[in-house]
Design an enzyme around this catalytic site. Structure first.
Site, short mmCIF file in Angstrom:
data_model
loop_
_atom_site.label_atom_id
_atom_site.label_comp_id
_atom_site.label_asym_id
_atom_site.label_seq_id
_atom_site.Cartn_x
_atom_site.Cartn_y
_atom_site.Cartn_z
N GLY A 11 0.84 -1.21 0.00
CA GLY A 11 0.00 0.00 0.00
C GLY A 11 0.87 1.25 0.00
O GLY A 11 1.86 1.31 0.72
N ARG A 72 1.11 -5.04 -5.08
CA ARG A 72 1.26 -6.19 -4.16
C ARG A 72 1.51 -7.38 -5.09
O ARG A 72 0.62 -7.79 -5.82
CB ARG A 72 -0.01 -6.40 -3.35
CG ARG A 72 -0.35 -5.21 -2.44
CD ARG A 72 -1.48 -5.55 -1.49
NE ARG A 72 -2.03 -4.37 -0.86
CZ ARG A 72 -1.53 -3.80 0.26
NH1 ARG A 72 -0.47 -4.29 0.83
NH2 ARG A 72 -2.12 -2.74 0.77
N ASP A 103 5.12 -4.60 6.23
CA ASP A 103 5.50 -5.95 6.65
C ASP A 103 5.64 -6.97 5.51
O ASP A 103 6.62 -7.70 5.45
CB ASP A 103 4.42 -6.48 7.60
CG ASP A 103 4.96 -6.62 8.99
OD1 ASP A 103 6.16 -6.34 9.17
OD2 ASP A 103 4.19 -7.01 9.88
N THR A 125 4.30 2.69 5.65
CA THR A 125 2.91 2.24 5.68
C THR A 125 2.14 3.15 6.62
O THR A 125 2.67 3.57 7.66
CB THR A 125 2.77 0.78 6.17
OG1 THR A 125 1.40 0.52 6.53
CG2 THR A 125 3.62 0.48 7.39
N ASP A 127 -0.22 2.27 8.41
CA ASP A 127 -0.76 1.52 9.55
C ASP A 127 0.05 1.59 10.84
O ASP A 127 -0.46 1.28 11.90
CB ASP A 127 -0.93 0.04 9.16
CG ASP A 127 -2.08 -0.16 8.19
OD1 ASP A 127 -2.87 0.79 8.00
OD2 ASP A 127 -2.20 -1.27 7.62
N ASP A 129 2.24 -0.47 11.81
CA ASP A 129 2.13 -1.80 12.39
C ASP A 129 3.46 -2.55 12.48
O ASP A 129 3.48 -3.76 12.68
CB ASP A 129 1.11 -2.64 11.59
CG ASP A 129 1.47 -2.74 10.12
OD1 ASP A 129 2.42 -2.08 9.68
OD2 ASP A 129 0.78 -3.49 9.41
N ARG A 171 -5.76 -2.97 9.57
CA ARG A 171 -6.30 -4.33 9.57
C ARG A 171 -5.97 -5.06 10.86
O ARG A 171 -6.79 -5.75 11.42
CB ARG A 171 -5.73 -5.12 8.38
CG ARG A 171 -6.56 -4.97 7.14
CD ARG A 171 -5.92 -5.70 6.01
NE ARG A 171 -4.61 -5.13 5.71
CZ ARG A 171 -3.95 -5.34 4.60
NH1 ARG A 171 -4.46 -6.12 3.68
NH2 ARG A 171 -2.77 -4.79 4.38
#
Ligand code: F6P
Length: 320
Positions: A11, A72, A103, A125, A127, A129, A171
């Site tokens: 992303g 992706r 990741d 990213t 996120d 994360d 997510r």
């Protein structure tokens, strides 16, 4: 002369362009050539790459998205895809590959590294994360985008005495919801790391009603185990209020990167090239406190993010 390749994968995140610029310009300073690889690992498999000059990365620091485009890549997960990628890296005499992504992209980078390629990973990213770094590039901009939306939603929610559920990205990680929750003055947030308790949000809203507060902002991360529609129905039935929802989705991935993201991208991008110049092998670069750090890629992938659950109590206390 050394030659490096750079790609953006997964992303997109605001600040990817700033990272590309920092890598290309620092490489220039060190007398290293940079090749831009299009569409992430897809372009590496398809040999879609071109030399990047200092001028090519002019006027991009302020732009969201990525000038190298992103994808992706399912093909890259196969032996065939990875072997083809290595063949192309060798064909162009690329000494080290810089992978900007999250990741999933880091896992692809780790596979290449195990096959003898020097790979540098830059965390990009929205996120946030990735556990080995305090912040990922793109997160701060995304939180600011959510904040802007929440401020506007608050105006209309207040005018109509409505509760609004704002669904944000994330997510598996609740950081966007947590940070936007604290800074946007949310009444309650739902994150993937904490089991859903619809009773608690209803109680919170009704406590507000008792003191004449008839609109509430609820932020829910997309990875939470209840759909936004169902959550709105439950809240509406439990409170008797009109409940609306707004799904911010891809809006959060676009936009001009914040100063914080541009700074992080510039510092990490330039450190990445210094490490390549010093023949440091494969590393993941990140931020710890005020320090730019680099660690083993496998260790970076294995470090799961621990969200700061104390921010949940902060949101609760500050919205009373
Ligand atoms: O960039 C991370 C992320 O924004 C997630 O929060 C989201 O679920 C996902 O990407 C969706 O991206 P895409 O639809 O591009 O695969």
């Amino acid at each position: 002369m050394k030659k490096i390749g750079i790609l953006t994968s997964g992303g997109d995140a605001p600040g990817m362009n700033a990272a590309i610029r920092a890598v290309v310009r620092t490489a220039y300073t060190y007398g290293i050539e940079t090749v831009g690889i299009m569409r992430g690992f897809e372009g590496l498999i398809e040999d879609d790459m071109k030399l990047l000059t200092r001028e090519d990365v002019g006027d991009i620091i302020q732009n969201g998205g990525t000038v190298l485009k992103t994808a992706r890549s399912e093909r890259f997960k196969s032996f065939f895809g990875q072997d083809k990628a290595i063949e192309n890296l060798n064909k162009h005499g690329i000494d080290a590959l810089v992978v900007c992504g999250g990741d999933g992209s880091f896992r692809g980078a780790a596979d290449l590294s195990k096959k003898g390629i020097a790979v540098m990973c830059i965390p990009c990213t929205i996120d946030n994360d990735q556990g080995y770094t305090d912040y990922t590039i793109g997160f701060d901009t995304a939180v600011n985008t959510v904040l802007d939306a929440v401020s506007k939603i608050r105006d209309t929610a207040s005018a109509h005495d409505r509760t609004t559920v704002v669904e944000v990205m994330g997510r598996e990680c609740g950081d966007i919801a947590l940070y936007a929750g604290v800074t946007g003055g949310a009444d309650y947030i739902f994150i993937p790391e904490v089991p859903v308790d619809t009773g608690a949000v209803i109680t919170k809203i009704l406590e507000g009603v008792e003191r004449n507060k008839n609109h509430s902002i609820i932020i829910k991360a997309e990875g939470v185990d209840i759909s936004t529609e169902k959550l709105c129905d439950i809240i509406s039935q439990g409170t008797g209020q009109e409940v609306r929802s707004v799904v911010l989705a891809y809006l959060q991935r676009g936009g001009s990167p914040s100063a914080k993201d541009r700074m992080l991208a510039s510092l990490i991008g330039s450190r990445t090239v210094e490490l390549i110049d010093a023949d440091s092998g494969s590393r993941a670069i990140g931020l710890s406190g005020n320090e730019i750090i680099d660690i083993d890629i496998d260790e970076a992938v294995a470090t799961k993010r621990q969200v700061d659950l104390e921010l949940l109590s902060l949101i609760d206390n500050l919205s009373k």
